[in-house]
Scaffold this active site. Structure first.
Site, PDB file in Angstrom:
ATOM      1  N   ASP A 238       2.596  -1.651  -4.464  1.00 41.66           N
ATOM      2  CA  ASP A 238       1.167  -1.307  -4.518  1.00 41.66           C
ATOM      3  C   ASP A 238       0.620  -1.871  -5.823  1.00 41.66           C
ATOM      4  O   ASP A 238       1.348  -2.495  -6.599  1.00 41.66           O
ATOM      5  CB  ASP A 238       0.980   0.238  -4.440  1.00 41.66           C
ATOM      6  CG  ASP A 238      -0.375   0.612  -3.835  1.00 41.66           C
ATOM      7  OD1 ASP A 238      -0.399   1.308  -2.794  1.00 41.66           O
ATOM      8  OD2 ASP A 238      -1.407   0.171  -4.382  1.00 41.66           O
TER       9      ASP A 238
ATOM     10  N   GLY B 117       0.832  -1.212   0.000  1.00 48.57           N
ATOM     11  CA  GLY B 117       0.000   0.000   0.000  1.00 48.57           C
ATOM     12  C   GLY B 117       0.860   1.253   0.000  1.00 48.57           C
ATOM     13  O   GLY B 117       0.492   2.286   0.557  1.00 48.57           O
TER      14      GLY B 117
ATOM     15  N   TYR C 202     -14.819  -2.963   7.080  1.00 45.95           N
ATOM     16  CA  TYR C 202     -13.477  -2.471   7.393  1.00 45.95           C
ATOM     17  C   TYR C 202     -13.169  -2.720   8.870  1.00 45.95           C
ATOM     18  O   TYR C 202     -12.118  -3.259   9.211  1.00 45.95           O
ATOM     19  CB  TYR C 202     -13.422  -0.973   7.078  1.00 45.95           C
ATOM     20  CG  TYR C 202     -12.166  -0.271   7.498  1.00 45.95           C
ATOM     21  CD1 TYR C 202     -12.159   0.542   8.622  1.00 45.95           C
ATOM     22  CD2 TYR C 202     -11.002  -0.397   6.758  1.00 45.95           C
ATOM     23  CE1 TYR C 202     -11.004   1.218   9.007  1.00 45.95           C
ATOM     24  CE2 TYR C 202      -9.850   0.286   7.137  1.00 45.95           C
ATOM     25  CZ  TYR C 202      -9.868   1.090   8.257  1.00 45.95           C
ATOM     26  OH  TYR C 202      -8.730   1.756   8.640  1.00 45.95           O
TER      27      TYR C 202
ATOM     28  N   GLN D 214      -2.469   6.698   1.444  1.00 44.53           N
ATOM     29  CA  GLN D 214      -2.304   7.913   2.258  1.00 44.53           C
ATOM     30  C   GLN D 214      -1.119   7.782   3.210  1.00 44.53           C
ATOM     31  O   GLN D 214      -0.277   8.683   3.296  1.00 44.53           O
ATOM     32  CB  GLN D 214      -3.584   8.172   3.085  1.00 44.53           C
ATOM     33  CG  GLN D 214      -3.498   9.426   3.960  1.00 44.53           C
ATOM     34  CD  GLN D 214      -4.688   9.616   4.889  1.00 44.53           C
ATOM     35  OE1 GLN D 214      -5.464   8.687   5.130  1.00 44.53           O
ATOM     36  NE2 GLN D 214      -4.828  10.826   5.414  1.00 44.53           N
TER      37      GLN D 214
END
Ligand code: VAH
Length: 310
Positions: free
Chosen positions: A32, A6, A136, A10
């Site tokens: 990623d 990832g 999530y 962010q």
């Protein structure tokens, strides 16, 4: 070599270059889904749900620590629960199994305050009741339980901390329930007005990105004997309402105009605690956030105004 999954997200897009530029860390390989990511010196495409792909990366590189950040966030997860299950649960299991089979020393994974739910008491500690209502949040509860299982069953070293809403200025937010606290800064500067998708009295815990980077590195480097909640540490930089955020922004941008029009994400925000007890992180691995609301506001606005001019 440290591995970040990832790395284009962010947190990943700030943690990876930070680790790479600080000599006391090994080199870092960012991965990623994107084919290429020119911002990073060492980057490979990696789909964490593809076992062959994950095993190949771990077998070709000597990986000592994995920062497993690849995940779909809470709001996206409610639009695409099956994708969120696949990435957040199957992806995590694939990474843990590959780490186990290739003797990776340590795996660090962000959990989230989304682990909690509407039955969680106010100001929850690590042991408070959890009852996540989002895919999530379920995936974060799954991580905390599976991480402890791998630690106990296989003597692995899996660690995690429950991130609150993360505020940063390097990447636009995507798919989080707390995205309003990032979008608002971009809009306050670009258009001078913003419509929050939560009520003005919505209070949530937040943390500014520099404090997130410090926390991920501190827990990755902590002595495992000092970790009483290895996969489950609460952390918080500051807690504020959307109204307080608007007032703090107006201290810098007086004409900033805000209104509040809650959407489906309000239902998610209402199940999360307004603030958490993070005394265990302070005690066990010296968690010590530097940014309160005023400090993060002035830094965000300064950095975004600098980016706007650039
Ligand atoms: C989200 N930013 O909104 C993430 C985080 C606590 C919030 O998990 O889903």
């Amino acid at each position: 070599l440290h591995l970040v999954t990832g790395a284009a997200g962010q947190i990943g897009s700030e943690l990876t270059p930070y680790l790479d530029s600080h000599s006391d860390f090994e080199f870092v390989l960012g991965t990623d889904l994107k084919e290429s990511f020119p911002a990073l010196d060492r980057y490979e495409q990696l789909d964490v749900t593809d076992r062959t792909n994950v095993n190949s990366v771990l077998e070709r590189h000597e990986i000592d620590i994995i920062f497993h950040l690849a995940a779909l966030l809470s709001a996206t997860g409610e639009h695409r629960p099956q994708s969120a299950y696949n990435v957040n649960l199957n992806g995590l299991y694939t990474v843990l199994e590959a780490a186990r089979q290739t003797d990776v020393e340590r795996v660090v994974v962000p959990s989230s305050i989304a682990f909690f739910g509407q039955h969680t008491p106010p100001i929850p500690s690590e042991r408070a009741i959890y009852s996540p209502t989002t895919m999530y949040g379920v995936s974060k509860a799954f991580f905390e339980l599976l991480g402890e299982y791998y630690n106990n069953r296989y003597d692995m070293d899996v660690r995690g901390l429950r991130l609150p809403g993360v505020i940063s200025h390097k990447t636009k937010p995507e798919g989080g329930t707390t995205d309003y606290a990032v979008e608002v800064f971009y809009e306050a500067i670009e258009s001078g007005s913003y419509t929050y998708f939560v009520r003005e009295d919505t209070r949530l815990p937040f943390v500014y990105m520099p404090d997130v980077i410090d926390a991920l590195i501190a827990i990755a480097q902590a002595d495992s004997d000092s970790l009483n909640h290895p996969c489950s540490y609460n952390i918080e930089g500051c807690s504020f309402t959307a109204r307080e955020l608007t007032a703090a922004i107006r201290d810098h941008i007086p004409h900033f105009d805000a209104d509040y029009d809650p959407d489906s994400r309000q239902k998610i925000a209402d199940t999360w605690p307004e603030t958490v007890d993070d005394s265990a992180a302070h005690h066990d691995w010296s968690w010590n956030p530097k940014y309160g609301l005023e400090e993060l506001c002035s830094d965000m606005i300064m950095e975004l105004e600098r980016q706007q001019i650039a």
